[in-house]
Design an enzyme around this catalytic site. Structure first.
Site, PDB file in Angstrom:
ATOM      1  N   CYS A  45       2.282   3.904  -6.943  1.00  0.00           N
ATOM      2  CA  CYS A  45       3.292   4.028  -5.779  1.00  0.00           C
ATOM      3  C   CYS A  45       4.718   3.278  -6.172  1.00  0.00           C
ATOM      4  O   CYS A  45       5.626   3.932  -6.270  1.00  0.00           O
ATOM      5  CB  CYS A  45       2.835   3.728  -4.532  1.00  0.00           C
ATOM      6  SG  CYS A  45       1.455   5.096  -3.849  1.00  0.00           S
ATOM      7  N   PHE A  46       4.260   1.996  -6.505  1.00  0.00           N
ATOM      8  CA  PHE A  46       5.629   1.184  -6.469  1.00  0.00           C
ATOM      9  C   PHE A  46       6.499   1.537  -7.410  1.00  0.00           C
ATOM     10  O   PHE A  46       7.930   1.956  -7.272  1.00  0.00           O
ATOM     11  CB  PHE A  46       5.322  -0.410  -6.581  1.00  0.00           C
ATOM     12  CG  PHE A  46       4.791  -0.969  -5.233  1.00  0.00           C
ATOM     13  CD1 PHE A  46       4.757  -0.400  -4.219  1.00  0.00           C
ATOM     14  CD2 PHE A  46       4.632  -2.283  -5.384  1.00  0.00           C
ATOM     15  CE1 PHE A  46       4.038  -0.795  -3.061  1.00  0.00           C
ATOM     16  CE2 PHE A  46       4.044  -2.926  -4.165  1.00  0.00           C
ATOM     17  CZ  PHE A  46       3.805  -2.151  -2.875  1.00  0.00           C
ATOM     18  N   ASN A  70       8.136   1.260   0.128  1.00  0.00           N
ATOM     19  CA  ASN A  70       7.524   0.847  -1.386  1.00  0.00           C
ATOM     20  C   ASN A  70       8.661   0.016  -1.703  1.00  0.00           C
ATOM     21  O   ASN A  70       8.360  -0.880  -2.625  1.00  0.00           O
ATOM     22  CB  ASN A  70       7.068   1.886  -1.779  1.00  0.00           C
ATOM     23  CG  ASN A  70       5.574   2.475  -1.416  1.00  0.00           C
ATOM     24  OD1 ASN A  70       4.863   1.591  -0.752  1.00  0.00           O
ATOM     25  ND2 ASN A  70       5.267   3.544  -1.699  1.00  0.00           N
ATOM     26  N   LEU A 106      -0.939   3.354   3.109  1.00  0.00           N
ATOM     27  CA  LEU A 106      -2.090   2.670   2.731  1.00  0.00           C
ATOM     28  C   LEU A 106      -1.978   1.444   1.440  1.00  0.00           C
ATOM     29  O   LEU A 106      -1.162   1.854   0.772  1.00  0.00           O
ATOM     30  CB  LEU A 106      -3.008   3.577   2.243  1.00  0.00           C
ATOM     31  CG  LEU A 106      -3.282   4.754   3.338  1.00  0.00           C
ATOM     32  CD1 LEU A 106      -4.468   5.678   2.791  1.00  0.00           C
ATOM     33  CD2 LEU A 106      -3.840   4.248   4.640  1.00  0.00           C
ATOM     34  N   LEU A 142       9.667   6.179   0.662  1.00  0.00           N
ATOM     35  CA  LEU A 142      10.378   5.373  -0.470  1.00  0.00           C
ATOM     36  C   LEU A 142      10.851   4.149  -0.457  1.00  0.00           C
ATOM     37  O   LEU A 142      10.791   3.327  -1.102  1.00  0.00           O
ATOM     38  CB  LEU A 142      11.320   6.341  -1.084  1.00  0.00           C
ATOM     39  CG  LEU A 142      10.937   7.679  -1.395  1.00  0.00           C
ATOM     40  CD1 LEU A 142      12.004   8.439  -1.951  1.00  0.00           C
ATOM     41  CD2 LEU A 142       9.656   7.743  -2.605  1.00  0.00           C
ATOM     42  N   ALA A 179      -8.208  15.873  -2.876  1.00  0.00           N
ATOM     43  CA  ALA A 179      -9.339  14.862  -2.448  1.00  0.00           C
ATOM     44  C   ALA A 179      -9.200  13.623  -3.301  1.00  0.00           C
ATOM     45  O   ALA A 179     -10.245  13.114  -3.755  1.00  0.00           O
ATOM     46  CB  ALA A 179     -10.686  15.546  -2.782  1.00  0.00           C
ATOM     47  N   PRO A 200       3.216  12.708  -9.878  1.00  0.00           N
ATOM     48  CA  PRO A 200       3.497  11.732 -10.931  1.00  0.00           C
ATOM     49  C   PRO A 200       5.219  11.831 -11.194  1.00  0.00           C
ATOM     50  O   PRO A 200       5.725  12.931 -10.886  1.00  0.00           O
ATOM     51  CB  PRO A 200       2.857  12.423 -12.069  1.00  0.00           C
ATOM     52  CG  PRO A 200       2.440  13.846 -11.846  1.00  0.00           C
ATOM     53  CD  PRO A 200       2.428  13.955 -10.306  1.00  0.00           C
ATOM     54  N   LEU A 248       8.755  -3.683  -0.478  1.00  0.00           N
ATOM     55  CA  LEU A 248       7.805  -4.506  -1.008  1.00  0.00           C
ATOM     56  C   LEU A 248       7.798  -4.996  -2.245  1.00  0.00           C
ATOM     57  O   LEU A 248       7.616  -5.907  -2.748  1.00  0.00           O
ATOM     58  CB  LEU A 248       6.623  -3.643  -0.529  1.00  0.00           C
ATOM     59  CG  LEU A 248       6.124  -3.330   0.905  1.00  0.00           C
ATOM     60  CD1 LEU A 248       4.899  -2.639   1.002  1.00  0.00           C
ATOM     61  CD2 LEU A 248       5.883  -4.624   1.562  1.00  0.00           C
TER      62      LEU A 248
END
Length: 396
Positions: free
Chosen positions: A277-278, A225, A164, A222, A13, A93, A228
Site C-alpha cells: 500500500c504505502f 497511507n 487494515l 491515499l 479473495a 497495482p 503514515l
C-alpha cells in the site's frame, strides 16, 4: 426506505476481501457472505485447512463460519446475481507501462469487475469500492453501471476503503478506529450508505462509522497511507543524522513521541517501509498531483518514496563497509523476508532490495522466514544476474 442487505458478494479473495468479508460473516449471522475469485487454487485454499494467507486469528473466524454463512467459490456470475451488495476488492497495482507508468494505479481489474457486474446483474445492486483507487474512480464505475441500468435495475456506488495493517488485520476489523463510507449525497446515495452502515453497526459503534461524499472517502485512504509513510521516512531521515552525530535515534524518537501532538506510533527507525500500500498509494498521490498541475505537491510526496529507497541503499552500504568493504563469498543471514512480522506478504518488502544488493555483491545469502515459501522467495528475487545457487532458503 433503507435497503436491507441479506446477501453480500465480494469480488476478490485476497488480503483485503478475504479477511474483511470473513469478519462480516462472523459478526453478521443473518447475512450470507460469498467471496469469489477466478483463481481456482486460491479458492480451493480458502476451502481447505490451509488458508492462502496468514493473518493471526483469521483461521478461527473462517473455520467457524465457513459453510454456514460464509462461502468461497469461483462461480462469480451466480454470486453477483444473488447479492444485494457487492464489494469490489480486486488488485490495483501500479502501472508498469503506458500513460502514468511507475506512478498511476492500473484500474484494469476494477473496470473488468464493474463490467461483469453490469452484464450479469438482474436486480438493483449496491456496488462498493473496497480496493484502493485514485480519487474519482467511482465516476468511471458509475458511467459503466448506469449505461446498463433501467427502470428495474439501479446501481448505487459507495466507497468503503480498508484501513487494515497486515499482521493485525483481524484486530483492526473487529475493533476499528473508524469505518469510512462515502456515497453520492443524493437521497438514493444516502440510503445506500445507510444500508452499509447497518451492516457494520452489527459490531462497530456508530460513532466510529463516518459517512462522507464519494471523493472524500477515496482520497482519505491515499492520504492516510501517505501520512503514515511520511512519518517512517521522517524518522529514518533523522536516523541518518543520529548516526553522523552520535545521537541515539531510539532516544530521539522516544523523546519526540512523548509529545501528545506527535505520539509514538510509526516513529521506529528501520530499513524502510514495505507492503502493497504505502509506496503504491504515495506514487498514486504523486501522479494525481501532477495531473492537477500541482508539481510542488507532487515533488513533496515523491520525496517520501525517495527517502525510503535511500534508507535501504544506506543500510547495504553500511553492511559492506563494516565487513571490510567487501561481502564477496561471505555468508549473510536474513531473518525474515516478509515486509513485516505476523504476515507472509512479501510485496515491496525491504528484504527483497537488500538481498538483491547482497547477491549483486557476490555474497552467499541465507534466508529464513516461517511464513514465506521458498518458491515465493525465489520469485521475488528472480532478476537478470541473480543465480539461484547464491540463495538458500533455510528450513523452518
Amino acid at each position: 426506505m433503507t435497503t436491507q442487505v441479506k446477501k453480500i458478494c465480494c469480488l476478490g479473495a485476497g488480503y483485503v476481501g478475504g479477511p474483511t468479508c470473513a469478519v462480516i460473516a462472523y459478526k453478521c449471522h443473518d447475512i450470507d457472505v460469498t467471496i469469489v475469485d477466478l483463481n481456482e487454487a486460491r479458492i480451493a485454499a480458502w476451502n481447505s485447512d490451509h488458508l492462502p494467507i496468514y493473518e493471526p486469528g483469521l483461521d478461527k473466524i473462517v473455520f467457524e463460519r465457513r459453510g454456514k454463512n460464509l462461502f468461497f467459490t469461483t462461480q462469480v456470475e451466480q454470486a453477483v446475481i444473488e447479492a444485494d451488495l457487492i464489494f469490489v476488492s480486486v488488485n490495483t497495482p501500479t502501472k508498469k507501462s503506458g500513460l502514468g507508468a511507475g506512478f498511476a494505479a492500473d484500474l484494469a481489474y476494477v473496470e473488468s469487475a464493474t463490467r461483469q457486474i453490469a452484464n450479469v446483474a438482474k436486480s438493483s445492486k449496491i456496488v462498493v469500492e473496497k480496493s484502493t483507487v485514485p480519487c474519482r474512480t467511482a465516476e468511471s464505475m458509475r458511467t459503466i453501471l448506469e449505461a446498463n441500468s433501467n427502470e428495474n435495475i439501479r446501481f448505487d456506488i459507495l466507497s468503503n476503503p480498508e484501513f487494515l495493517a497486515e499482521g493485525t488485520a483481524i484486530t483492526d476489523l473487529l475493533s476499528p478506529d473508524r469505518v469510512l463510507i462515502g456515497g453520492l449525497q443524493t437521497p438514493e446515495g444516502i440510503r445506500a450508505q445507510q444500508a452499509l452502515v447497518e451492516v457494520y453497526a452489527h459490531w462497530v459503534p456508530t460513532d466510529r462509522i463516518i459517512t462522507t461524499n464519494l471523493w472524500s472517502s477515496e482520497l482519505s485512504k491515499l492520504a492516510a497511507n501517505a501520512l503514515l509513510a511520511q512519518r517512517i521516512s521522517s524518522i529514518n531521515a533523522l536516523s541518518a543524522i543520529c548516526e553522523a552525530t552520535g545521537a541515539d535515534i531510539d532516544e530521539v524518537a522516544y523523546a519526540c513521541g512523548r509529545d501528545t501532538r506527535i505520539g509514538p506510533k510509526f516513529l521506529k527507525a528501520s530499513v524502510g517501509f514495505g507492503g502493497s500500500c504505502f509506496q503504491k498509494d504515495i506514487l498514486n498521490l504523486v501522479y494525481l498531483s501532477e495531473q492537477l498541475n500541482l508539481p510542488e505537491v507532487a515533488a513533496y510526496w515523491k520525496q517520501v518514496v525517495d527517502l525510503n529507497d535511500y534508507q535501504k541503499k544506506r543500510f547495504v552500504s553500511h553492511i559492506i563497509k563494516t565487513l571490510f568493504n567487501t561481502i564477496t563469498n561471505k555468508k549473510i543471514a536474513v531473518l525474515g523476508f516478509a515486509f513485516k512480522k505476523d504476515t507472509g506478504d512479501t510485496r515491496e518488502s525491504a528484504a527483497i532490495t537488500l538481498c538483491k544488493d547482497f547477491i549483486q555483491e557476490n555474497a552467499k545469502v541465507r534466508i529464513y522466514d516461517p511464513k514465506v515459501s521458498t518458491e515465493q522467495i525465489f520469485f521475488d528475487l528472480s532478476a537478470p544476474g541473480v543465480d539461484d545457487h547464491e540463495i538458500c532458503k533455510c528450513g523452518r
